[in-house]
Design a protein around this motif. Structure first.
Motif, PDB file in Angstrom:
ATOM      1  N   SER A 218       8.451   5.845   0.723  1.00  0.00           N
ATOM      2  CA  SER A 218       8.127   7.070  -0.016  1.00  0.00           C
ATOM      3  C   SER A 218       9.221   8.103   0.216  1.00  0.00           C
ATOM      4  CB  SER A 218       6.761   7.635   0.400  1.00  0.00           C
ATOM      5  OG  SER A 218       6.691   7.824   1.799  1.00  0.00           O
ATOM      6  N   THR A 219       9.295   9.015  -0.703  1.00  0.00           N
ATOM      7  CA  THR A 219      10.308  10.068  -0.627  1.00  0.00           C
ATOM      8  C   THR A 219       9.761  11.340  -1.249  1.00  0.00           C
ATOM      9  OG1 THR A 219      12.611  10.627  -1.141  1.00  0.00           O
ATOM     10  CG2 THR A 219      11.390   9.474  -2.835  1.00  0.00           C
ATOM     11  N   THR A 220      10.284  12.446  -0.813  1.00  0.00           N
ATOM     12  CA  THR A 220       9.924  13.732  -1.411  1.00  0.00           C
ATOM     13  C   THR A 220      11.054  14.711  -1.107  1.00  0.00           C
ATOM     14  OG1 THR A 220       8.159  15.384  -1.665  1.00  0.00           O
ATOM     15  CG2 THR A 220       8.704  14.715   0.582  1.00  0.00           C
ATOM     16  N   SER A 221      10.975  15.873  -1.683  1.00  0.00           N
ATOM     17  CA  SER A 221      12.047  16.851  -1.496  1.00  0.00           C
ATOM     18  C   SER A 221      11.472  18.255  -1.585  1.00  0.00           C
ATOM     19  CB  SER A 221      13.150  16.664  -2.537  1.00  0.00           C
ATOM     20  OG  SER A 221      12.644  16.892  -3.846  1.00  0.00           O
ATOM     21  N   VAL A 222      12.265  19.198  -1.122  1.00  0.00           N
ATOM     22  CA  VAL A 222      11.918  20.613  -1.218  1.00  0.00           C
ATOM     23  C   VAL A 222      13.218  21.379  -1.441  1.00  0.00           C
ATOM     24  CG1 VAL A 222      12.119  21.130   1.256  1.00  0.00           C
ATOM     25  CG2 VAL A 222      10.575  22.479  -0.167  1.00  0.00           C
ATOM     26  N   THR A 223      13.146  22.447  -2.195  1.00  0.00           N
ATOM     27  CA  THR A 223      14.327  23.278  -2.417  1.00  0.00           C
ATOM     28  C   THR A 223      14.147  24.626  -1.720  1.00  0.00           C
ATOM     29  OG1 THR A 223      13.431  24.124  -4.510  1.00  0.00           O
ATOM     30  CG2 THR A 223      14.885  22.205  -4.612  1.00  0.00           C
ATOM     31  N   VAL A 224      15.247  25.131  -1.207  1.00  0.00           N
ATOM     32  CA  VAL A 224      15.252  26.409  -0.504  1.00  0.00           C
ATOM     33  C   VAL A 224      16.364  27.268  -1.110  1.00  0.00           C
ATOM     34  CG1 VAL A 224      15.507  27.587   1.717  1.00  0.00           C
ATOM     35  CG2 VAL A 224      14.434  25.322   1.615  1.00  0.00           C
TER      36      VAL A 224
ATOM     37  N   SER B 281       0.854  -1.195   0.000  1.00  0.00           N
ATOM     38  CA  SER B 281       0.000   0.000   0.000  1.00  0.00           C
ATOM     39  C   SER B 281       0.885   1.239   0.000  1.00  0.00           C
ATOM     40  CB  SER B 281      -0.910   0.006   1.228  1.00  0.00           C
ATOM     41  OG  SER B 281      -1.772  -1.119   1.214  1.00  0.00           O
ATOM     42  N   PRO B 282       0.465   2.267  -0.709  1.00  0.00           N
ATOM     43  CA  PRO B 282       1.333   3.449  -0.815  1.00  0.00           C
ATOM     44  C   PRO B 282       1.347   4.281   0.463  1.00  0.00           C
ATOM     45  CG  PRO B 282      -0.728   3.836  -1.961  1.00  0.00           C
ATOM     46  CD  PRO B 282      -0.749   2.391  -1.533  1.00  0.00           C
ATOM     47  N   SER B 283       2.478   4.858   0.724  1.00  0.00           N
ATOM     48  CA  SER B 283       2.596   5.892   1.760  1.00  0.00           C
ATOM     49  C   SER B 283       2.912   7.203   1.061  1.00  0.00           C
ATOM     50  CB  SER B 283       3.713   5.545   2.757  1.00  0.00           C
ATOM     51  OG  SER B 283       4.981   5.561   2.105  1.00  0.00           O
ATOM     52  N   THR B 284       2.719   8.286   1.778  1.00  0.00           N
ATOM     53  CA  THR B 284       2.957   9.604   1.183  1.00  0.00           C
ATOM     54  C   THR B 284       3.766  10.456   2.151  1.00  0.00           C
ATOM     55  OG1 THR B 284       0.865   9.495  -0.013  1.00  0.00           O
ATOM     56  CG2 THR B 284       1.892  11.666   0.197  1.00  0.00           C
ATOM     57  N   LEU B 285       4.786  11.080   1.628  1.00  0.00           N
ATOM     58  CA  LEU B 285       5.570  12.042   2.395  1.00  0.00           C
ATOM     59  C   LEU B 285       5.329  13.434   1.828  1.00  0.00           C
ATOM     60  CD1 LEU B 285       9.148  10.623   3.142  1.00  0.00           C
ATOM     61  CD2 LEU B 285       7.543  11.576   4.789  1.00  0.00           C
ATOM     62  N   ALA B 286       5.052  14.365   2.707  1.00  0.00           N
ATOM     63  CA  ALA B 286       4.931  15.770   2.315  1.00  0.00           C
ATOM     64  C   ALA B 286       5.992  16.563   3.069  1.00  0.00           C
ATOM     65  CB  ALA B 286       3.540  16.304   2.637  1.00  0.00           C
ATOM     66  N   LEU B 287       6.533  17.570   2.412  1.00  0.00           N
ATOM     67  CA  LEU B 287       7.584  18.383   3.018  1.00  0.00           C
ATOM     68  C   LEU B 287       7.441  19.811   2.524  1.00  0.00           C
ATOM     69  CD1 LEU B 287      10.189  18.287   4.800  1.00  0.00           C
ATOM     70  CD2 LEU B 287      11.477  18.051   2.667  1.00  0.00           C
ATOM     71  N   SER B 288       7.534  20.737   3.433  1.00  0.00           N
ATOM     72  CA  SER B 288       7.465  22.152   3.053  1.00  0.00           C
ATOM     73  C   SER B 288       8.498  22.923   3.854  1.00  0.00           C
ATOM     74  CB  SER B 288       6.069  22.726   3.311  1.00  0.00           C
ATOM     75  OG  SER B 288       5.737  22.656   4.691  1.00  0.00           O
ATOM     76  N   GLY B 289       8.903  24.042   3.302  1.00  0.00           N
ATOM     77  CA  GLY B 289       9.895  24.891   3.955  1.00  0.00           C
ATOM     78  C   GLY B 289       9.829  26.286   3.397  1.00  0.00           C
ATOM     79  N   PRO B 290      10.620  27.187   3.911  1.00  0.00           N
ATOM     80  CA  PRO B 290      10.616  28.560   3.410  1.00  0.00           C
ATOM     81  C   PRO B 290      11.175  28.609   1.990  1.00  0.00           C
ATOM     82  CG  PRO B 290      12.450  28.233   4.911  1.00  0.00           C
ATOM     83  CD  PRO B 290      11.628  26.975   4.968  1.00  0.00           C
ATOM     84  N   SER B 291      10.684  29.554   1.204  1.00  0.00           N
ATOM     85  CA  SER B 291      11.215  29.691  -0.151  1.00  0.00           C
ATOM     86  C   SER B 291      12.628  30.241  -0.131  1.00  0.00           C
ATOM     87  CB  SER B 291      10.306  30.602  -0.982  1.00  0.00           C
ATOM     88  OG  SER B 291      10.185  31.877  -0.357  1.00  0.00           O
ATOM     89  N   THR B 292      12.916  31.083   0.856  1.00  0.00           N
ATOM     90  CA  THR B 292      14.269  31.618   1.004  1.00  0.00           C
ATOM     91  C   THR B 292      14.690  31.520   2.464  1.00  0.00           C
ATOM     92  OG1 THR B 292      13.472  33.881   1.357  1.00  0.00           O
ATOM     93  CG2 THR B 292      13.997  33.239  -0.909  1.00  0.00           C
TER      94      THR B 292
ATOM     95  N   THR C   9      13.834  25.854   9.284  1.00  0.00           N
ATOM     96  CA  THR C   9      12.973  24.757   9.728  1.00  0.00           C
ATOM     97  C   THR C   9      12.113  24.272   8.574  1.00  0.00           C
ATOM     98  OG1 THR C   9      12.904  25.607  11.996  1.00  0.00           O
ATOM     99  CG2 THR C   9      11.169  24.065  11.341  1.00  0.00           C
ATOM    100  N   LEU C  10      12.092  22.955   8.373  1.00  0.00           N
ATOM    101  CA  LEU C  10      11.219  22.303   7.409  1.00  0.00           C
ATOM    102  C   LEU C  10      10.199  21.473   8.182  1.00  0.00           C
ATOM    103  CD1 LEU C  10      14.008  20.878   5.068  1.00  0.00           C
ATOM    104  CD2 LEU C  10      12.861  23.079   4.835  1.00  0.00           C
ATOM    105  N   THR C  11       8.992  21.435   7.696  1.00  0.00           N
ATOM    106  CA  THR C  11       7.950  20.632   8.336  1.00  0.00           C
ATOM    107  C   THR C  11       7.400  19.630   7.324  1.00  0.00           C
ATOM    108  OG1 THR C  11       6.242  22.262   7.794  1.00  0.00           O
ATOM    109  CG2 THR C  11       7.310  22.446   9.945  1.00  0.00           C
ATOM    110  N   GLY C  12       7.020  18.481   7.809  1.00  0.00           N
ATOM    111  CA  GLY C  12       6.508  17.462   6.905  1.00  0.00           C
ATOM    112  C   GLY C  12       5.544  16.530   7.596  1.00  0.00           C
ATOM    113  N   ARG C  13       5.028  15.616   6.777  1.00  0.00           N
ATOM    114  CA  ARG C  13       4.093  14.635   7.339  1.00  0.00           C
ATOM    115  C   ARG C  13       4.167  13.351   6.525  1.00  0.00           C
ATOM    116  NH1 ARG C  13      -2.082  15.708   9.395  1.00  0.00           N
ATOM    117  NH2 ARG C  13      -2.412  13.629  10.312  1.00  0.00           N
ATOM    118  N   LEU C  14       4.186  12.236   7.236  1.00  0.00           N
ATOM    119  CA  LEU C  14       4.116  10.910   6.639  1.00  0.00           C
ATOM    120  C   LEU C  14       2.698  10.391   6.807  1.00  0.00           C
ATOM    121  CD1 LEU C  14       5.363   8.267   5.475  1.00  0.00           C
ATOM    122  CD2 LEU C  14       5.937   7.650   7.842  1.00  0.00           C
ATOM    123  N   THR C  15       2.107   9.951   5.699  1.00  0.00           N
ATOM    124  CA  THR C  15       0.738   9.431   5.733  1.00  0.00           C
ATOM    125  C   THR C  15       0.739   7.996   5.248  1.00  0.00           C
ATOM    126  OG1 THR C  15      -0.132  11.639   5.265  1.00  0.00           O
ATOM    127  CG2 THR C  15      -1.622   9.791   4.940  1.00  0.00           C
TER     128      THR C  15
END
Length: 650
Positions: free
Chosen positions: A421-427, A333-344, A352-358
């Motif tokens: 699952s994996t995800t990324s964010v760029t800053v 079954s799939p899992s989902t990772l979400a990740l967010s952070g500041p643009s700059t 600080t980056l915040t995320g959630r595993l579902t």
């Protein structure tokens, strides 16, 4: 002879966090794949490459005359290999990797496609596109299996797939192409019917797979661009997997999982929106997983399940090297990772980056999340892992060491129920600003010391400390000079002094502008890892000095007697360069008129004094004039002295 040799290969970079891509050490050619006995077997060109279920190459079987189709027994003990060039079927012990027997198929040359249902091995054979292709069945439980021919003649060697008492034969090399369905309870087969290729516009057959109960066969045709499930009893289409408008690409490989719950399909040359691999729920046709690789294309018939994983063979686009692609945990079954952070963010400042595993609708509990930071130059660093809260949320804190676009990758490795699952964010990480001020007088007297003051200020309000500055002087004649370095005080203030040579020893700068006019001073700080550099500029006008010139001599004179005159040149304690000369003029006025004569120039001494002599040849009023023409630092000056001379003509 068959030879087993160890082959050490380096794994290519993973397509995703836990996938692997292994070089099989062979180029060109087609490939077939079989999984069983804790091993993965790939027939490629002139060999069979053997890997473990992690995709690591363990052995290579050589000395096989053109191995092509593979089939493995349900208990994983025996592997059957179609040896096309030898017109044989080789049986190989999957543990010892030794050939235990060879089955002769001289009467049915060029065996290519194999499928195994219980002890019934079906072989699709045919050497050329000459309508001599066909199918034979073998009972591999017999000591000396006898081929049983199905009474059919085909354009070329067909694809065969079987399960239970159902055998499906797929035409190749013709368009349209039929799927022939047989009842096959033994090595003899009775035609049940056909899926008509003309009716369904089926062209360019690439692969076939079948559900474990034999109730549905799944096809991969080059056209239409989808995978289709056919009921082997009603001979009608009952499922369509893929084929969305954004997924128009050639279907090239297909496999049904051993439990019949999943269908995996491979696409070749997908559109920009598509992926090379898609997993579907066999019953609902819902797409549950996709994956892609930039290395190359999926080879026809090269997909297989191994537990929760899927294996496929990729042909590298530029070198045609073959690679074994292991896609981990595709059926979970799939899992989902979400990740967010500041643009700059600011360099060397915590972000600080915040995320959630579902994982479905349930709470995740405490799960370890791996964090990787990728810098602009491509180097990576594994950061301290973080653990999710019960609801799956997590926080990542990092201090970026340099400026530029930094990518943060987070990965969850999965468990027995849910796929990783994996995800990324760029800053975009930027430096803070700095500023420099520089103050100087607008006008400066030539040869006088020039003092400038300034300050380096950091945008965060912190004290700069001792920072080296570079000062450059630009003259009006276009030349420039880097002045001796200056270092700021703790509070960022600094002083630069530009003084004449030979005086002011111990000051910061010893130099003198050699030409009049505007002089520009630039002061530059190159910055550091946290702050951008900055520059300040000031322009100063150099003003020439006033000069006092005096001349004295006798109050009267006589014809024929020498006159002695003297004087001084003074510029407030400063003098022109030694050896400078004064112009001397003599003007005589008498009854014959007024005449002016230029006498020899005189050179003043180091203290500015000078002397010269003249002998009058006639009477009259004599006026002696000395003139200083001036230079870059001194204004011009003039002085005169009058002497009446008696005797002769007056």
């Amino acid at each position: 002879m068959i030879v087993a040799t160890g082959l050490v290969t380096a794994q290519a970079p993973a397509a995703l966090a836990v996938d692997t891509m292994t070089d099989l050490g062979v180029a060109w050619g087609g490939a077939d794949i079989a999984v069983g006995g804790g091993k993965v077997f790939v027939s490629a060109n002139d060999r069979i490459v053997v890997t473990d279920t992690q995709g690591t190459v363990k052995d290579t079987l050589t000395g096989l005359p053109r191995p092509s189709g593979l089939a493995i027994k349900g208990d994983g003990t025996s592997l059957y290999v179609a040896l096309s060039s030898a017109n044989q079927i080789a049986e190989i012990d999957t543990q010892t990797l030794e050939v235990t027997r060879r089955i002769d198929l001289t009467a049915y040359p060029c065996p290519q496609s194999l499928t195994l249902a219980g002890n019934r091995l079906w072989v699709g054979h045919g050497c050329n596109d000459d309508w001599k292709g066909g199918v034979v069945g073998l009972d591999v439980s017999a000591t000396a299996p006898e081929p049983a021919r199905i009474p059919i003649t085909l354009y070329r060697a067909p694809l065969v797939i079987a399960a239970g008492n159902t055998l499906v034969v797929g035409e190749r090399g013709v368009s349209s192409a039929d799927l022939l369905v047989y009842d096959a309870p033994s090595t003899t087969a009775t035609l049940r019917g056909a899926v008509d290729g003309s009716t369904y516009a089926l062209n360019n057959l690439q692969d076939l797979s079948i559900t474990p109960d034999g109730a549905m066969v799944v096809s991969a045709f080059g056209s239409p661009h989808r995978f289709e499930g056919w009921d082997t009893t009603s001979l009608t289409r009952v499922r369509t997997y893929g084929g969305e408008s954004t997924w128009q690409a050639g279907a090239t490989a297909v496999a049904v999982s051993p439990d019949g719950a999943h269908v995996v399909g491979g696409w070749t040359y997908p559109t920009s929106d598509a992926k090379r691999i898609a997993l579907y729920d066999a019953a609902t046709a819902e797409r549950t997983y996709t994956n892609d690789t930039a290395i190359g294309e999926v080879l026809p018939g090269s997909l297989a399940f191994s537990g929760d994983d899927v294996f496929g063979v990729i042909e590298q686009r530029d070198t045609h090297q073959l690679h074994l692609w292991r896609m981990e945990a595709t059926t979970l079954s799939p899992s989902t990772l979400a990740l967010s952070g500041p643009s700059t963010a600011q360099v060397l400042e915590p972000l600080t980056l915040t995320g959630r595993l579902t994982m479905g609708a349930s709470d995740t509990g405490a799960q370890l999340i791996a964090v990787t930071r990728r810098l602009p130059d491509g180097t990576t660093a594994t950061l301290a892992g973080v653990t999710t809260e019960a609801d799956g949320t997590f926080t990542v804190t990092d201090t970026p060491p340099i400026d530029g676009t930094i990518r943060y990758d987070v990965t969850w490795e999965g468990n027995t129920k849910f796929r990783w699952s994996t995800t990324s964010v760029t800053v975009r990480v930027v430096k803070r600003l700095s500023s420099l001020t520089l103050k100087a007088p607008l006008d400066v007297l030539a040869l006088e010391p020039l003092t400038m003051t300034g300050q380096l200020t950091l945008s965060d309000g912190s004290a700069p400390g001792a920072q080296p500055l570079v000062a450059i002087r630009y003259l009006s004649d276009g030349t420039s000079q880097i002045l001796p370095s200056v270092t700021t005080k703790t509070d960022g203030t600094f002083t630069i002094t530009d003084t004449p040579p030979g005086s002011g020893s111990g000051l910061a700068v010893k130099a003198i502008p050699p030409t009049p006019g505007n002089v520009r001073y630039d002061v530059h700080w190159e910055g550091n890892a946290k702050f951008w550099g900055s520059t300040a500029t000031q322009t100063v006008r150099i003003i020439k000095r006033n000069v006092t010139l005096t001349l004295s001599g006798p109050t009267r004179g006589n014809v024929g007697k020498q006159l002695q005159l003297s004087g001084t040149l003074d510029a407030g304690g400063q003098l022109p360069a030694a050896g400078s000369t004064l112009k001397v003029l003599r003007t005589v006025t008498n009854r014959n008129g007024t005449f002016t004569t230029t006498l020899p120039s005189v050179t003043f001494a180091g203290d500015g004094s000078f002397t010269f002599a003249d002998t009058p040849s006639e009477g009259g009023d004599y006026t002696y004039t000395v003139r200083w023409a001036g230079d870059w630092a001194f204004l011009p000056a003039e002085a005169s002295h009058q002497i009446p001379v008696r005797g002769g003509v007056e």
